[in-house]
Scaffold this motif. Sequence first.
Motif, PDB file in Angstrom:
ATOM      1  N   LYS A   1       0.046   6.185  -3.263  1.00 57.40           N
ATOM      2  CA  LYS A   1      -0.689   6.912  -4.025  1.00 57.40           C
ATOM      3  C   LYS A   1       0.233   7.889  -4.913  1.00 57.40           C
TER       4      LYS A   1
ATOM      5  N   HIS B   1      -7.854   4.466  -1.807  1.00 59.36           N
ATOM      6  CA  HIS B   1      -6.571   3.947  -1.598  1.00 59.36           C
ATOM      7  C   HIS B   1      -6.235   2.934  -0.687  1.00 59.36           C
TER       8      HIS B   1
ATOM      9  N   LEU C   1      -8.979   7.895  -6.078  1.00 61.33           N
ATOM     10  CA  LEU C   1      -7.747   7.343  -5.513  1.00 61.33           C
ATOM     11  C   LEU C   1      -7.576   7.706  -4.030  1.00 61.33           C
TER      12      LEU C   1
ATOM     13  N   GLN D   1       1.034  -1.106   0.072  1.00 63.84           N
ATOM     14  CA  GLN D   1      -0.025   0.036   0.126  1.00 63.84           C
ATOM     15  C   GLN D   1       0.891   1.208   0.063  1.00 63.84           C
TER      16      GLN D   1
END
Length: 417
Positions: free
Chosen positions: A95, A361, A357, A89
């Motif tokens: 991101k 996310h 996003l 992640q």
Amino acid sequence: MKKEAKYIATVSLGVMGAGFLATLPTAVSSTVWGTFLQGGFEAGVVGGLADWFAVSALFRHPLGIPIPHTALLPNNREKITKALVSTVQNELLSKETIKARLEQIHFLERGLELADKQLDNASLHKGLTALAKHALQAIDLEKLTPLLAEEIHKAIQDVDTSRLVRTLIDTIEDGGYDSKTLDFVLDKAAAWAIKADTRDQLGAMAIKAFEGLQSNGFMAFAVNAFIGMVNEEKIGGIIQNFVLSYIDQMRMKNHPRRESVLTFIRNELHKLERNPQLIAELESLKTKLPEMFDLDEKLAFMLGRLKEKAENFIDQPEFIPVHVVPIIRNMLLSIRENDDMIARGEAWIQDQITAYLEQNHSKIGQLVKENLDKLDNEKLTVLMEDKIGSDLQWIRVNGAICGFIIGLGLAGLRLLF
């Protein structure tokens, strides 16, 4: 591949063990080569067993014995899961990484290119035809008809009657219909006046008029003398010629008599827009028009006929390629040639993706964790062994070989000193 690597690792350990056992008698007899080889095989056995223990300890307890700090993957599953989730992640799919990669993609341009390439696709044509038919069939004429009729009725009522009359008068004057109407009336009057029957009728009317005159003395004598000299035909001819001559004068453009009549007609027309009785009659007529023309019934019939024609038009093979595709292609071309529109479209798409996003996310990590949580320790171990087991087995092979080489070196040093 995994089974082959495991087999090779087992064979390498077995070779080291067999070599170690085979060289024990020579080592006891203190022969140089026996001691040298026995040291290599001994170290190879130690290295192979140590790496076997290390590899096995990652996934399970070696030989089923609960030795501390073994079965590392099952015992540290939560830590490993958190580390894996965090790595995916926040590192691999952060991101910033995703956003930077998406910013390199021109979604709108690619979408327009793809759409243009697919416009000649037969399957797309079938889909567009089916979509057009479905949209047309979805129109409920029973609900649409009264709505349209009501709107038409409102539109009729909203018409300014005085303005409508004024518009009609202006149209009559601009189109010269007042002059054309006068010419029409003159033509009909001339056609009537030129007839022999008309001449005789005019003559008879004139004779009766003279006979009815109340006169005395010389005037009476003159009238009687005139009547004695003429008959219906002669006096009718005189009146007929006079009427036809007057009509000819009225037909002449810019003749004073003609202009006088047209001026009178125009003045009377302009009075109409201020005639309260006429305006009231027209206002009353507006409310009656829908019923007079059976608006609902005629509108329903018209819409039904239009819908039927539209369905037949859609069923034609050339409907999509000839009528729809060119419109879509021109629209796509106009968008592609508009740099400002493309830039604003791409910016809008990127904004939407960025917003999505930002909101979702964290679901990447959740998804990884949910998929890992679906696996029990045994399945997770099998999965990990399946993915990296072959490489780990080569660690065992390398451990046995490296141990053997190091053992030879150490045995050589021992013999040397």
